[in-house]
Design a protein around this motif. Structure first.
Motif, PDB file in Angstrom:
ATOM      1  N   VAL A  56       5.025   8.397  -7.436  1.00 34.24           N
ATOM      2  CA  VAL A  56       4.218   9.482  -8.594  1.00 34.24           C
ATOM      3  C   VAL A  56       5.796  10.451  -8.783  1.00 34.24           C
ATOM      4  CG1 VAL A  56       3.299  11.595  -7.548  1.00 34.24           C
ATOM      5  CG2 VAL A  56       2.621   9.525  -6.386  1.00 34.24           C
ATOM      6  N   THR A  57       6.139  11.574  -9.477  1.00 32.81           N
ATOM      7  CA  THR A  57       6.885  11.974 -10.249  1.00 32.81           C
ATOM      8  C   THR A  57       6.017  13.792  -9.951  1.00 32.81           C
ATOM      9  OG1 THR A  57       7.575  10.029 -11.720  1.00 32.81           O
ATOM     10  CG2 THR A  57       7.942  12.581 -12.065  1.00 32.81           C
ATOM     11  N   HIS A 107      14.403  14.519 -11.540  1.00 33.88           N
ATOM     12  CA  HIS A 107      13.210  13.682 -10.766  1.00 33.88           C
ATOM     13  C   HIS A 107      12.932  11.838 -10.523  1.00 33.88           C
ATOM     14  CE1 HIS A 107      12.985  17.028  -7.483  1.00 33.88           C
ATOM     15  NE2 HIS A 107      13.125  17.479  -8.293  1.00 33.88           N
ATOM     16  N   TRP A 108      13.509  11.903 -12.188  1.00 32.10           N
ATOM     17  CA  TRP A 108      12.530  10.640 -12.786  1.00 32.10           C
ATOM     18  C   TRP A 108      13.642   9.786 -13.014  1.00 32.10           C
ATOM     19  CZ3 TRP A 108      14.442  11.274 -18.005  1.00 32.10           C
ATOM     20  CH2 TRP A 108      14.267  11.988 -18.138  1.00 32.10           C
ATOM     21  N   LEU A 159       1.545   4.405 -12.356  1.00 30.65           N
ATOM     22  CA  LEU A 159       2.735   6.028 -11.869  1.00 30.65           C
ATOM     23  C   LEU A 159       2.088   6.874 -12.004  1.00 30.65           C
ATOM     24  CD1 LEU A 159       5.345   3.874 -15.147  1.00 30.65           C
ATOM     25  CD2 LEU A 159       4.794   4.292 -12.000  1.00 30.65           C
ATOM     26  N   VAL A 160       2.421   8.073 -11.675  1.00 29.70           N
ATOM     27  CA  VAL A 160       1.011   8.737 -11.361  1.00 29.70           C
ATOM     28  C   VAL A 160       2.216  11.210 -11.811  1.00 29.70           C
ATOM     29  CG1 VAL A 160      -0.295  10.577  -9.611  1.00 29.70           C
ATOM     30  CG2 VAL A 160      -0.102   8.358 -10.047  1.00 29.70           C
ATOM     31  N   CYS A 161       1.630  11.684 -12.352  1.00 35.78           N
ATOM     32  CA  CYS A 161       2.142  12.843 -12.543  1.00 35.78           C
ATOM     33  C   CYS A 161       1.142  14.202 -12.090  1.00 35.78           C
ATOM     34  CB  CYS A 161       3.326  13.159 -13.068  1.00 35.78           C
ATOM     35  SG  CYS A 161       2.885  12.489 -15.079  1.00 35.78           S
ATOM     36  N   GLY A 162       1.690  14.600 -12.233  1.00 38.19           N
ATOM     37  CA  GLY A 162       0.973  16.285 -12.728  1.00 38.19           C
ATOM     38  C   GLY A 162       0.112  16.192 -14.119  1.00 38.19           C
ATOM     39  N   ARG A 163      -1.129  16.180 -14.421  1.00 39.55           N
ATOM     40  CA  ARG A 163      -1.671  16.240 -15.921  1.00 39.55           C
ATOM     41  C   ARG A 163      -0.948  17.090 -17.105  1.00 39.55           C
ATOM     42  NH1 ARG A 163      -6.553  17.311 -14.284  1.00 39.55           N
ATOM     43  NH2 ARG A 163      -6.981  15.323 -14.050  1.00 39.55           N
ATOM     44  N   PRO A 164      -0.107  18.034 -16.661  1.00 45.76           N
ATOM     45  CA  PRO A 164       0.090  18.719 -18.116  1.00 45.76           C
ATOM     46  C   PRO A 164       1.641  18.586 -18.385  1.00 45.76           C
ATOM     47  CG  PRO A 164      -0.635  20.116 -16.688  1.00 45.76           C
ATOM     48  CD  PRO A 164      -1.778  18.965 -15.418  1.00 45.76           C
ATOM     49  N   ALA A 178       0.715  -1.053   0.256  1.00 44.97           N
ATOM     50  CA  ALA A 178      -0.518  -0.203   0.014  1.00 44.97           C
ATOM     51  C   ALA A 178       1.146   1.330   0.410  1.00 44.97           C
ATOM     52  CB  ALA A 178      -0.868   0.374   0.827  1.00 44.97           C
ATOM     53  N   GLY A 179       2.748   1.316  -0.387  1.00 43.23           N
ATOM     54  CA  GLY A 179       3.249   2.950  -0.329  1.00 43.23           C
ATOM     55  C   GLY A 179       3.121   2.717  -1.632  1.00 43.23           C
ATOM     56  N   VAL A 180       3.760   4.177  -0.933  1.00 45.37           N
ATOM     57  CA  VAL A 180       3.865   5.237  -2.124  1.00 45.37           C
ATOM     58  C   VAL A 180       5.355   5.774  -2.111  1.00 45.37           C
ATOM     59  CG1 VAL A 180       2.747   7.552  -3.158  1.00 45.37           C
ATOM     60  CG2 VAL A 180       1.094   6.296  -1.950  1.00 45.37           C
ATOM     61  N   LEU A 181       5.849   5.526  -3.602  1.00 46.55           N
ATOM     62  CA  LEU A 181       7.079   6.447  -3.608  1.00 46.55           C
ATOM     63  C   LEU A 181       7.159   7.407  -4.542  1.00 46.55           C
ATOM     64  CD1 LEU A 181      10.426   6.596  -3.449  1.00 46.55           C
ATOM     65  CD2 LEU A 181      10.159   5.784  -5.592  1.00 46.55           C
ATOM     66  N   ILE A 182       7.585   8.690  -3.547  1.00 42.24           N
ATOM     67  CA  ILE A 182       7.180   9.876  -4.630  1.00 42.24           C
ATOM     68  C   ILE A 182       8.700  10.395  -4.380  1.00 42.24           C
ATOM     69  CG2 ILE A 182       7.406  12.714  -3.665  1.00 42.24           C
ATOM     70  CD1 ILE A 182       5.202  11.624  -1.487  1.00 42.24           C
ATOM     71  N   ASP A 183       8.768  10.917  -6.492  1.00 41.12           N
ATOM     72  CA  ASP A 183       9.853  11.129  -6.728  1.00 41.12           C
ATOM     73  C   ASP A 183      11.050   9.875  -6.249  1.00 41.12           C
ATOM     74  OD1 ASP A 183       9.091  13.290  -8.265  1.00 41.12           O
ATOM     75  OD2 ASP A 183      10.598  14.612  -7.090  1.00 41.12           O
ATOM     76  N   ALA A 184      11.003   8.765  -8.226  1.00 40.62           N
ATOM     77  CA  ALA A 184      11.821   7.721  -8.194  1.00 40.62           C
ATOM     78  C   ALA A 184      13.446   8.032  -9.013  1.00 40.62           C
ATOM     79  CB  ALA A 184      11.625   6.947  -8.518  1.00 40.62           C
ATOM     80  N   ALA A 185      14.167   9.390  -8.344  1.00 41.65           N
ATOM     81  CA  ALA A 185      15.509  10.941  -8.846  1.00 41.65           C
ATOM     82  C   ALA A 185      15.913   9.939  -9.660  1.00 41.65           C
ATOM     83  CB  ALA A 185      15.007  11.713  -7.978  1.00 41.65           C
TER      84      ALA A 185
END
Length: 222
Positions: free
Chosen positions: A73-74, A81-82, A96-101, A47-54
Motif C-alpha cells: 500500500v502507498t 513514500h514510493w 499494489l494499492v493506493c488512494g483512488r485519486p 498474507a502480509g501487507v507492506l505500507i509505504d515502500a518508501a
C-alpha cells in the motif's frame, strides 16, 4: 527522549504484536526518515501487507525476508513514500494499492503498473482479517489511512495526514479545512482515545493525546 514507537533512521526495525494474530514491523528508511510498516498475519504465509515502500529497497527486502507480502500500500502520491515501490513490485507478486485519486500520479512517478485505487469503505485483506481504508483529502487528493481493529486497541496507519501535534502539511487554506474535516469526522469521531496512530514519519501517538488539540489546530490553520 524517544517517543512511542521510536525507530532510528538507518537503525534496526521495531517489532510489536498488535494482536494474538498480527505483528507489526516498523523501520525508518531514506533521507527523510520515512516509516515503512510490515504487517504479518501469524501462521498465514504470504498474507502480509507492506505500507509505504518508501526507500532503501535492500533494507526493506531484508526485513521482508522470504515471505513476500500479498499487498503493498502507498499512502499517498509524494515521492518520498514510493522510492522502493517499483523494485519491490518487481521482486514480488504483491498487489499494489493506493488512494483512488492518487493512482495516476503514483503510477507515473514510480513507473509501476496495475495500481488498484481504494477509498472509504474498501478493505484490504490481512490473512483472515482486514484493514479498513479511510480517505483523507488534503495532504494530497488521494491520501489514505488504514485501520486495524483486530487487537485490544485499534491501530491507524495515517501516512502524512496525521502526526503527533497536528495534521500533515497542506498547500492551501481550503486543503487544510478539508483535511481537518476528514480527520474530525472519519478519525476522531470514529476511534477511541486508545487508538494508536502510526504516521508516515517519526514517532507514534495515541488519539487521546491529540484530541484536546483539535481546536488549537483549527485556530492556527496548520
Amino acid at each position: 527522549m524517544p517517543g512511542l514507537g521510536h525507530v532510528e533512521p538507518g537503525g534496526p526495525p521495531l517489532v510489536t504484536a498488535l494482536s494474538d494474530t498480527v505483528t507489526l514491523t516498523k523501520i525508518s528508511v531514506g533521507p527523510m526518515d520515512n516509516n515503512a510498516y510490515l504487517l504479518r498475519a501469524g501462521g498465514q504465509p504470504g498474507a502480509g501487507v507492506l505500507i509505504d515502500a518508501a526507500d532503501d529497497p535492500e533494507r526493506l527486502t531484508t526485513v521482508i525476508g522470504s515471505e513476500q507480502p500479498a499487498v503493498i500500500v502507498t499512502t499517498h502520491r509524494h515521492g518520498d513514500h514510493w522510492q522502493a515501490l517499483a523494485e519491490l513490485a518487481r521482486s514480488s507478486q504483491a498487489q499494489l494499492v493506493c488512494g483512488r485519486p492518487d493512482v495516476d500520479a503514483i503510477a507515473t512517478g514510480a513507473w509501476v503498473e496495475g495500481l488498484v485505487g481504494v477509498w472509504d469503505g474498501d478493505v484490504i485483506a490481512l490473512g483472515d482479517e482486514s484493514l479498513d481504508v479511510i480517505g483523507l483529502v488534503g495532504h494530497t487528493p488521494g491520501s489514505i489511512a488504514l485501520a486495524y481493529r483486530g487487537g485490544p486497541v485499534p491501530h491507524l496507519f495515517s501516512g502524512d495526514s496525521l502526526f503527533p501535534g497536528g495534521p500533515g502539511k497542506t498547500g492551501s487554506a481550503a486543503d487544510f479545512a478539508t483535511l481537518m474535516d476528514d480527520l474530525e469526522h472519519k478519525v476522531f469521531a470514529e476511534f477511541d482515545d486508545q487508538t494508536v496512530v502510526h504516521p508516515g514519519h517519526g514517532d507514534d501517538t495515541v488519539l487521546g493525546q491529540e484530541r484536546p488539540q483539535l481546536p488549537t489546530w483549527r485556530a492556527r490553520g496548520w
